[in-house]
Scaffold this active site. Sequence first.
Site, PDB file in Angstrom:
ATOM      1  N   TYR A   1       0.817  -1.220   0.000  1.00  0.00           N
ATOM      2  CA  TYR A   1       0.000   0.000   0.000  1.00  0.00           C
ATOM      3  C   TYR A   1       0.853   1.275   0.000  1.00  0.00           C
ATOM      4  O   TYR A   1       0.866   2.040  -0.971  1.00  0.00           O
ATOM      5  CB  TYR A   1      -0.924  -0.072   1.216  1.00  0.00           C
ATOM      6  CG  TYR A   1      -1.666   1.186   1.584  1.00  0.00           C
ATOM      7  CD1 TYR A   1      -2.342   1.939   0.623  1.00  0.00           C
ATOM      8  CD2 TYR A   1      -1.724   1.598   2.915  1.00  0.00           C
ATOM      9  CE1 TYR A   1      -3.055   3.075   0.989  1.00  0.00           C
ATOM     10  CE2 TYR A   1      -2.431   2.717   3.288  1.00  0.00           C
ATOM     11  CZ  TYR A   1      -3.086   3.462   2.318  1.00  0.00           C
ATOM     12  OH  TYR A   1      -3.771   4.584   2.692  1.00  0.00           O
TER      13      TYR A   1
ATOM     14  N   THR B   1       7.330   3.512  12.915  1.00  0.00           N
ATOM     15  CA  THR B   1       5.915   3.505  13.306  1.00  0.00           C
ATOM     16  C   THR B   1       5.670   4.118  14.677  1.00  0.00           C
ATOM     17  O   THR B   1       6.553   4.084  15.552  1.00  0.00           O
ATOM     18  CB  THR B   1       5.404   2.045  13.318  1.00  0.00           C
ATOM     19  OG1 THR B   1       4.131   1.993  13.964  1.00  0.00           O
ATOM     20  CG2 THR B   1       6.330   1.126  14.086  1.00  0.00           C
TER      21      THR B   1
ATOM     22  N   TYR C   1       5.588  -6.145  16.942  1.00  0.00           N
ATOM     23  CA  TYR C   1       5.695  -5.314  15.737  1.00  0.00           C
ATOM     24  C   TYR C   1       6.457  -4.026  16.055  1.00  0.00           C
ATOM     25  O   TYR C   1       7.466  -3.701  15.413  1.00  0.00           O
ATOM     26  CB  TYR C   1       4.294  -4.997  15.189  1.00  0.00           C
ATOM     27  CG  TYR C   1       4.293  -3.887  14.169  1.00  0.00           C
ATOM     28  CD1 TYR C   1       4.912  -4.054  12.938  1.00  0.00           C
ATOM     29  CD2 TYR C   1       3.695  -2.656  14.445  1.00  0.00           C
ATOM     30  CE1 TYR C   1       4.936  -3.022  12.008  1.00  0.00           C
ATOM     31  CE2 TYR C   1       3.709  -1.628  13.525  1.00  0.00           C
ATOM     32  CZ  TYR C   1       4.330  -1.811  12.308  1.00  0.00           C
ATOM     33  OH  TYR C   1       4.360  -0.797  11.393  1.00  0.00           O
TER      34      TYR C   1
ATOM     35  N   LYS D   1      10.396  -2.808  14.943  1.00  0.00           N
ATOM     36  CA  LYS D   1      10.680  -1.553  14.231  1.00  0.00           C
ATOM     37  C   LYS D   1      11.628  -0.664  15.055  1.00  0.00           C
ATOM     38  O   LYS D   1      12.489   0.027  14.500  1.00  0.00           O
ATOM     39  CB  LYS D   1       9.372  -0.806  13.952  1.00  0.00           C
ATOM     40  CG  LYS D   1       8.495  -1.482  12.904  1.00  0.00           C
ATOM     41  CD  LYS D   1       8.962  -1.145  11.487  1.00  0.00           C
ATOM     42  CE  LYS D   1       8.046  -1.690  10.417  1.00  0.00           C
ATOM     43  NZ  LYS D   1       8.305  -1.150   9.085  1.00  0.00           N
TER      44      LYS D   1
HETATM   45  O1  LIG Z   1     -11.929  -4.442  12.788  1.00  0.00           O
HETATM   46  C1  LIG Z   1     -11.350  -3.555  13.453  1.00  0.00           C
HETATM   47  C2  LIG Z   1     -10.052  -3.079  13.132  1.00  0.00           C
HETATM   48  C3  LIG Z   1      -9.474  -2.125  13.942  1.00  0.00           C
HETATM   49  N1  LIG Z   1     -10.154  -1.642  15.022  1.00  0.00           N
HETATM   50  C4  LIG Z   1      -9.521  -0.634  15.880  1.00  0.00           C
HETATM   51  O2  LIG Z   1      -9.255   0.498  15.090  1.00  0.00           O
HETATM   52  C5  LIG Z   1      -8.046   1.132  15.517  1.00  0.00           C
HETATM   53  C6  LIG Z   1      -7.116   1.227  14.340  1.00  0.00           C
HETATM   54  O3  LIG Z   1      -6.708  -0.097  13.999  1.00  0.00           O
HETATM   55  P1  LIG Z   1      -5.884  -0.446  12.684  1.00  0.00           P
HETATM   56  O4  LIG Z   1      -5.719  -1.924  12.645  1.00  0.00           O
HETATM   57  O5  LIG Z   1      -6.510   0.227  11.520  1.00  0.00           O
HETATM   58  O6  LIG Z   1      -4.506   0.264  12.916  1.00  0.00           O
HETATM   59  P2  LIG Z   1      -3.486   0.109  14.143  1.00  0.00           P
HETATM   60  O7  LIG Z   1      -3.658   1.330  14.993  1.00  0.00           O
HETATM   61  O8  LIG Z   1      -3.541  -1.187  14.812  1.00  0.00           O
HETATM   62  O9  LIG Z   1      -2.144   0.035  13.357  1.00  0.00           O
HETATM   63  C7  LIG Z   1      -1.589   1.080  12.661  1.00  0.00           C
HETATM   64  O10 LIG Z   1      -0.735   1.758  13.494  1.00  0.00           O
HETATM   65  C8  LIG Z   1       0.255   0.944  14.055  1.00  0.00           C
HETATM   66  C9  LIG Z   1       1.016   1.820  14.983  1.00  0.00           C
HETATM   67  O11 LIG Z   1       0.392   1.828  16.225  1.00  0.00           O
HETATM   68  C10 LIG Z   1       1.100   0.294  12.984  1.00  0.00           C
HETATM   69  O12 LIG Z   1       1.955   1.230  12.372  1.00  0.00           O
HETATM   70  C11 LIG Z   1       0.236  -0.390  11.959  1.00  0.00           C
HETATM   71  O13 LIG Z   1       0.985  -0.853  10.870  1.00  0.00           O
HETATM   72  C12 LIG Z   1      -0.803   0.559  11.485  1.00  0.00           C
HETATM   73  O14 LIG Z   1      -1.667  -0.062  10.598  1.00  0.00           O
HETATM   74  C13 LIG Z   1      -7.499   0.259  16.655  1.00  0.00           C
HETATM   75  O15 LIG Z   1      -7.882   0.815  17.857  1.00  0.00           O
HETATM   76  C14 LIG Z   1      -8.202  -1.074  16.449  1.00  0.00           C
HETATM   77  O16 LIG Z   1      -8.381  -1.835  17.632  1.00  0.00           O
HETATM   78  C15 LIG Z   1     -11.430  -2.080  15.333  1.00  0.00           C
HETATM   79  O17 LIG Z   1     -12.037  -1.647  16.312  1.00  0.00           O
HETATM   80  N2  LIG Z   1     -11.992  -3.020  14.535  1.00  0.00           N
END
Ligand SMILES: O=c1ccn([C@@H]2O[C@H](COP(=O)(O)OP(=O)(O)O[C@H]3O[C@H](CO)[C@H](O)[C@H](O)[C@H]3O)[C@@H](O)[C@H]2O)c(=O)[nH]1
Length: 330
Positions: free
Chosen positions: A14, A118, A142, A146
């Site tokens: 992406y 990150t 993760y 990093k």
């Molecule tokens: O089905 C879902 C998916 C996500 N979430 C929530 O939405 C928020 C964002 O989640 P994402 O999975 O979209 O992103 P993350 O914050 O986990 O991760 C992102 O930020 C991270 C740093 O904290 C890393 O860099 C990672 O690669 C990047 O995608 C989180 O609170 C997660 O728990 C939900 O409630 N339901």
Amino acid sequence: MSSVRLLVTGGAGYVGSVCTTVLLEQGHDVVVVDDLSTGNAEAVPTGAEFVEGDIAAVADELLSGSRFDGVLHFGAQSLVGESVEFPEKYWQGNVVTTLALLEAVRRSGTPRLVFSSTAATYGEPDSVPITEDAPTRPTNPYGASKLAIDHAISSYAHAHGLAATSLRYFNVAGAYGGAGENRVVETHLIPLVLQVALGVRDHISVFGTDWPTKDGTAVRDYIHVKDLADAHVLALTKSEPGRHGIYNLGSGEGFTVREVISACERVTGLPIAAVDAPRRAGDPAELIASSSRAISELGWNPQHTDLDEIVSDAWEFTRSLGDRLHAARR
Ligand SMILES: O=c1ccn([C@@H]2O[C@H](COP(=O)(O)OP(=O)(O)O[C@H]3O[C@H](CO)[C@H](O)[C@H](O)[C@H]3O)[C@@H](O)[C@H]2O)c(=O)[nH]1
């Protein structure tokens, strides 16, 4: 920056594919290397040379075979939840691979490196917005992998004169130039919510409704992928030999999971079913960036900070996938 020759790892993913598009638009010569373990060959932008292969295996030959002005290293394993369950994938896939790449960079005398770090390197912050001086206490493998790489890059920069930059992304979203979030296994909030709007999934699970935040759901700082790509170009231009610059990149504004779902309903004009679910392992409550160092030192000037604009670009991309998404979920 006059035209340069760059190696982009993870250019079928992406962020790597959007950055490649922006680099090509600016007249640079780009070679993409990607093992297609999570990316798609069709995401590699037209105009880039594509080498399919494992970064650790091919980096030495590629970098010593012809002169490159720099490497942008996007290729990585990047799922927080998965890293808790399968840490070996993160220590091997991120740390071991990057150490091999760093050695290839050193041996070939490649002068510049930009690395995708990150927000997860900080872990649960004492306060927000998070500056680069905040303590680094990752809460999942993760982020720890990093952070280990950031340390390795610092020492290579200082010892070997590499002009290095780590960009600490917060939550990247949106689409640009026909490239967007299209992973084989999708776990990220905005693409999943938009798949519910598209009818590909029947609901979104809200991971944790008891966080200490304004509506009990987790807060994140969403940054448009085009603004992120622009920061990479600036990092290449502004980096200096022997120095490792570390920069947070976000919009400086936090949104809860429920607010993101509302933004998606607003943009799509469609209702989105949400179901409360337990917290996801390794997730922090709140991550909001201070990007003031990137703004002052790199001259970064994000143009797409409005959440509805980010979601709107992501929605256009998700709709363009349309039937393929339906087929993939069958
Ligand atoms: O089905 C879902 C998916 C996500 N979430 C929530 O939405 C928020 C964002 O989640 P994402 O999975 O979209 O992103 P993350 O914050 O986990 O991760 C992102 O930020 C991270 C740093 O904290 C890393 O860099 C990672 O690669 C990047 O995608 C989180 O609170 C997660 O728990 C939900 O409630 N339901």
